[in-house]
Scaffold this motif. Sequence first.
Motif, PDB file in Angstrom:
ATOM      1  N   PRO A  88       0.814  -1.224   0.000  1.00 62.49           N
ATOM      2  CA  PRO A  88       0.000   0.000   0.000  1.00 62.49           C
ATOM      3  C   PRO A  88       0.839   1.263   0.000  1.00 62.49           C
ATOM      4  O   PRO A  88       0.474   2.264  -0.603  1.00 62.49           O
ATOM      5  N   ALA A  89       2.002   1.238   0.668  1.00 62.66           N
ATOM      6  CA  ALA A  89       2.830   2.437   0.767  1.00 62.66           C
ATOM      7  C   ALA A  89       3.480   2.821  -0.546  1.00 62.66           C
ATOM      8  O   ALA A  89       4.069   3.881  -0.654  1.00 62.66           O
ATOM      9  N   ALA A  90       3.388   1.948  -1.551  1.00 60.07           N
ATOM     10  CA  ALA A  90       3.954   2.280  -2.858  1.00 60.07           C
ATOM     11  C   ALA A  90       3.038   3.198  -3.642  1.00 60.07           C
ATOM     12  O   ALA A  90       3.327   3.557  -4.769  1.00 60.07           O
ATOM     13  N   ALA A  91       1.919   3.580  -3.057  1.00 55.03           N
ATOM     14  CA  ALA A  91       0.966   4.497  -3.688  1.00 55.03           C
ATOM     15  C   ALA A  91       0.449   3.933  -5.002  1.00 55.03           C
ATOM     16  O   ALA A  91       0.422   4.598  -6.017  1.00 55.03           O
ATOM     17  N   ARG A  92       0.009   2.697  -4.950  1.00 52.15           N
ATOM     18  CA  ARG A  92      -0.494   2.075  -6.165  1.00 52.15           C
ATOM     19  C   ARG A  92      -1.848   2.657  -6.533  1.00 52.15           C
ATOM     20  O   ARG A  92      -2.546   3.219  -5.701  1.00 52.15           O
ATOM     21  N   GLY A 152      13.979 -11.814  12.654  1.00 51.49           N
ATOM     22  CA  GLY A 152      14.381 -10.586  13.334  1.00 51.49           C
ATOM     23  C   GLY A 152      14.936  -9.528  12.402  1.00 51.49           C
ATOM     24  O   GLY A 152      15.612  -8.599  12.843  1.00 51.49           O
ATOM     25  N   GLY A 153      14.634  -9.651  11.101  1.00 49.83           N
ATOM     26  CA  GLY A 153      15.180  -8.697  10.132  1.00 49.83           C
ATOM     27  C   GLY A 153      14.394  -7.413  10.012  1.00 49.83           C
ATOM     28  O   GLY A 153      14.773  -6.529   9.249  1.00 49.83           O
ATOM     29  N   GLY A 154      13.263  -7.299  10.735  1.00 49.50           N
ATOM     30  CA  GLY A 154      12.469  -6.077  10.658  1.00 49.50           C
ATOM     31  C   GLY A 154      11.542  -6.073   9.461  1.00 49.50           C
ATOM     32  O   GLY A 154      11.294  -7.102   8.823  1.00 49.50           O
ATOM     33  N   ASP A 155      11.042  -4.892   9.143  1.00 54.49           N
ATOM     34  CA  ASP A 155      10.092  -4.709   8.049  1.00 54.49           C
ATOM     35  C   ASP A 155      10.852  -4.575   6.735  1.00 54.49           C
ATOM     36  O   ASP A 155      11.217  -3.483   6.319  1.00 54.49           O
ATOM     37  N   LEU A 156      11.102  -5.712   6.088  1.00 51.00           N
ATOM     38  CA  LEU A 156      11.890  -5.695   4.857  1.00 51.00           C
ATOM     39  C   LEU A 156      11.189  -4.924   3.747  1.00 51.00           C
ATOM     40  O   LEU A 156      11.818  -4.154   3.018  1.00 51.00           O
ATOM     41  N   ALA A 157       9.875  -5.099   3.610  1.00 51.55           N
ATOM     42  CA  ALA A 157       9.133  -4.397   2.563  1.00 51.55           C
ATOM     43  C   ALA A 157       9.233  -2.886   2.746  1.00 51.55           C
ATOM     44  O   ALA A 157       9.423  -2.136   1.789  1.00 51.55           O
ATOM     45  N   GLY A 158       9.116  -2.427   4.002  1.00 47.57           N
ATOM     46  CA  GLY A 158       9.254  -0.998   4.279  1.00 47.57           C
ATOM     47  C   GLY A 158      10.651  -0.489   3.978  1.00 47.57           C
ATOM     48  O   GLY A 158      10.824   0.620   3.459  1.00 47.57           O
ATOM     49  N   GLU A 159      11.656  -1.305   4.271  1.00 48.48           N
ATOM     50  CA  GLU A 159      13.027  -0.905   3.977  1.00 48.48           C
ATOM     51  C   GLU A 159      13.264  -0.825   2.476  1.00 48.48           C
ATOM     52  O   GLU A 159      13.968   0.074   1.991  1.00 48.48           O
ATOM     53  N   LEU A 160      12.703  -1.754   1.733  1.00 42.09           N
ATOM     54  CA  LEU A 160      12.870  -1.721   0.273  1.00 42.09           C
ATOM     55  C   LEU A 160      12.275  -0.449  -0.313  1.00 42.09           C
ATOM     56  O   LEU A 160      12.850   0.156  -1.225  1.00 42.09           O
ATOM     57  N   LEU A 161      11.121  -0.052   0.203  1.00 41.17           N
ATOM     58  CA  LEU A 161      10.514   1.202  -0.257  1.00 41.17           C
ATOM     59  C   LEU A 161      11.411   2.390   0.063  1.00 41.17           C
ATOM     60  O   LEU A 161      11.571   3.302  -0.746  1.00 41.17           O
ATOM     61  N   ALA A 162      12.010   2.372   1.258  1.00 38.73           N
ATOM     62  CA  ALA A 162      12.915   3.455   1.631  1.00 38.73           C
ATOM     63  C   ALA A 162      14.111   3.497   0.690  1.00 38.73           C
ATOM     64  O   ALA A 162      14.520   4.565   0.222  1.00 38.73           O
ATOM     65  N   PHE A 163      14.671   2.334   0.384  1.00 41.16           N
ATOM     66  CA  PHE A 163      15.836   2.279  -0.500  1.00 41.16           C
ATOM     67  C   PHE A 163      15.505   2.801  -1.894  1.00 41.16           C
ATOM     68  O   PHE A 163      16.256   3.604  -2.465  1.00 41.16           O
ATOM     69  N   ILE A 164      14.378   2.376  -2.467  1.00 38.30           N
ATOM     70  CA  ILE A 164      14.055   2.803  -3.832  1.00 38.30           C
ATOM     71  C   ILE A 164      13.745   4.290  -3.871  1.00 38.30           C
ATOM     72  O   ILE A 164      14.090   4.991  -4.834  1.00 38.30           O
ATOM     73  N   ARG A 165      13.135   4.811  -2.816  1.00 38.73           N
ATOM     74  CA  ARG A 165      12.844   6.248  -2.774  1.00 38.73           C
ATOM     75  C   ARG A 165      14.131   7.066  -2.699  1.00 38.73           C
ATOM     76  O   ARG A 165      14.247   8.122  -3.327  1.00 38.73           O
ATOM     77  N   ILE A 166      15.111   6.579  -1.954  1.00 39.67           N
ATOM     78  CA  ILE A 166      16.386   7.284  -1.871  1.00 39.67           C
ATOM     79  C   ILE A 166      17.111   7.231  -3.213  1.00 39.67           C
ATOM     80  O   ILE A 166      17.725   8.224  -3.643  1.00 39.67           O
ATOM     81  N   LEU A 167      17.049   6.106  -3.892  1.00 33.91           N
ATOM     82  CA  LEU A 167      17.672   6.013  -5.216  1.00 33.91           C
ATOM     83  C   LEU A 167      17.041   6.996  -6.193  1.00 33.91           C
ATOM     84  O   LEU A 167      17.731   7.640  -6.987  1.00 33.91           O
ATOM     85  N   ILE A 168      15.724   7.122  -6.135  1.00 33.32           N
ATOM     86  CA  ILE A 168      15.038   8.066  -7.025  1.00 33.32           C
ATOM     87  C   ILE A 168      15.428   9.496  -6.677  1.00 33.32           C
ATOM     88  O   ILE A 168      15.648  10.333  -7.561  1.00 33.32           O
ATOM     89  N   CYS A 182      11.330   9.326   2.884  1.00 29.16           N
ATOM     90  CA  CYS A 182      10.160  10.095   2.452  1.00 29.16           C
ATOM     91  C   CYS A 182      10.491  11.576   2.328  1.00 29.16           C
ATOM     92  O   CYS A 182      10.111  12.235   1.345  1.00 29.16           O
ATOM     93  N   LEU A 183      11.213  12.110   3.320  1.00 29.87           N
ATOM     94  CA  LEU A 183      11.522  13.535   3.312  1.00 29.87           C
ATOM     95  C   LEU A 183      12.511  13.884   2.201  1.00 29.87           C
ATOM     96  O   LEU A 183      12.384  14.921   1.547  1.00 29.87           O
ATOM     97  N   ALA A 184      13.507  13.030   1.982  1.00 24.03           N
ATOM     98  CA  ALA A 184      14.492  13.304   0.936  1.00 24.03           C
ATOM     99  C   ALA A 184      13.842  13.297  -0.437  1.00 24.03           C
ATOM    100  O   ALA A 184      14.070  14.190  -1.260  1.00 24.03           O
ATOM    101  N   LYS A 185      13.026  12.281  -0.700  1.00 26.95           N
ATOM    102  CA  LYS A 185      12.400  12.204  -2.024  1.00 26.95           C
ATOM    103  C   LYS A 185      11.381  13.318  -2.238  1.00 26.95           C
ATOM    104  O   LYS A 185      11.314  13.916  -3.312  1.00 26.95           O
ATOM    105  N   SER A 186      10.582  13.624  -1.215  1.00 24.32           N
ATOM    106  CA  SER A 186       9.565  14.662  -1.384  1.00 24.32           C
ATOM    107  C   SER A 186      10.215  16.030  -1.605  1.00 24.32           C
ATOM    108  O   SER A 186       9.801  16.802  -2.470  1.00 24.32           O
ATOM    109  N   HIS A 187      11.269  16.324  -0.837  1.00 25.23           N
ATOM    110  CA  HIS A 187      11.926  17.628  -0.995  1.00 25.23           C
ATOM    111  C   HIS A 187      12.637  17.722  -2.339  1.00 25.23           C
ATOM    112  O   HIS A 187      12.528  18.748  -3.028  1.00 25.23           O
TER     113      HIS A 187
END
Length: 359
Positions: free
Chosen positions: A123-127, A207-223, A295-300
Amino acid sequence: MSNDQRLLQEAVSQFLAAEAKLDVIQRAVEGGDDLLAPMRMGLSELGLNALLIPEDEGGLGLGFFEVALIQQMLGRFVVPIDMSGNVLAALVFRRMRDTAARSAWLRKLAAGEAVFGLALSTPAAARRGASGVQSRGEALHGSVPFAQLPVGATHLLVVDEAGCSWVADIASEGLLMTPLETIDRTRSFASLTLEGIVAERIVTEPGGGDLAGELLAFIRILIAADTLGAAERMIEAAVQYSLERKQFGVPIASFQAVKHMCAEMAARVEPCKALLWHAAFVAANGMPEGPVMACLAKSHLSDVGRFVARTSTEVHGGMGFTDALGLHLWFKRIGMNRQLFGGPEFLRTEAARMQGWTS
């Protein structure tokens, strides 16, 4: 940045300055993808496919921060090569519980034998609409209306609605792909329909945490890094043009209005470097603020990039709106980046929600 990181970025920049000539890029996006073969080979020799692969698996053993620095250069030269799928795939494979499978996939990535597209359906990918991917046993069903599908892709990295990661062969029976035409012709996108395709589920270490959320963070930073590189190049193009273009017998760079336009662009872009570096650093090190900073880096940078794209085009005057100077390639890439994986308004709302400011 450390000296090694600067040298890495400079090496990629120098290679692209020599190989990613504007005429080559323009002909490539018009259908001459074969022209990119020397560029792909050169980037592979520089280690583009092996950045995140551990050294004992045939890679360079670098981190995500270095990946963001290289993506900045790809945006700067508007390179029609999308490495984001391989980057996210490497990050997922590094967490695989099955050591033999992990080694096999990482070695394939390092050798360039696997090229990944991205099909994220969280859902966080804004589909758009009521789309998404669900798993039933080892089969995937659903749709992804906007997937990144680089030229030569062999596999898909799929994240379903439950946040689980899967690897699917691009030739899987039941996978229907409809190419999408966008304003950005330097990258390829497709609409996917998955009708029970058989895929390999990636089981990660506990114990790896929210992998899907991290992937979204990574792709947003790359963009965001891609937008930063493109914006820097557009500023340089505007300054260079203002020094060459003359009116009333003098360069337009001597006009106060043009000076102010160029200065305003530079003043807005320069602080973005620290913002991007911080976001990449915290994400690379798994710090809790990583998703928020992404989120802040990509939005700005989306807003700053749009301002630079518009202002740089205006400095070029009427010529800036034609394809004669190639400025439109950067303009459209920045515009496409703005919407990928959430526009500025969506991402700021996400950042507020993550910090508990909104429900």
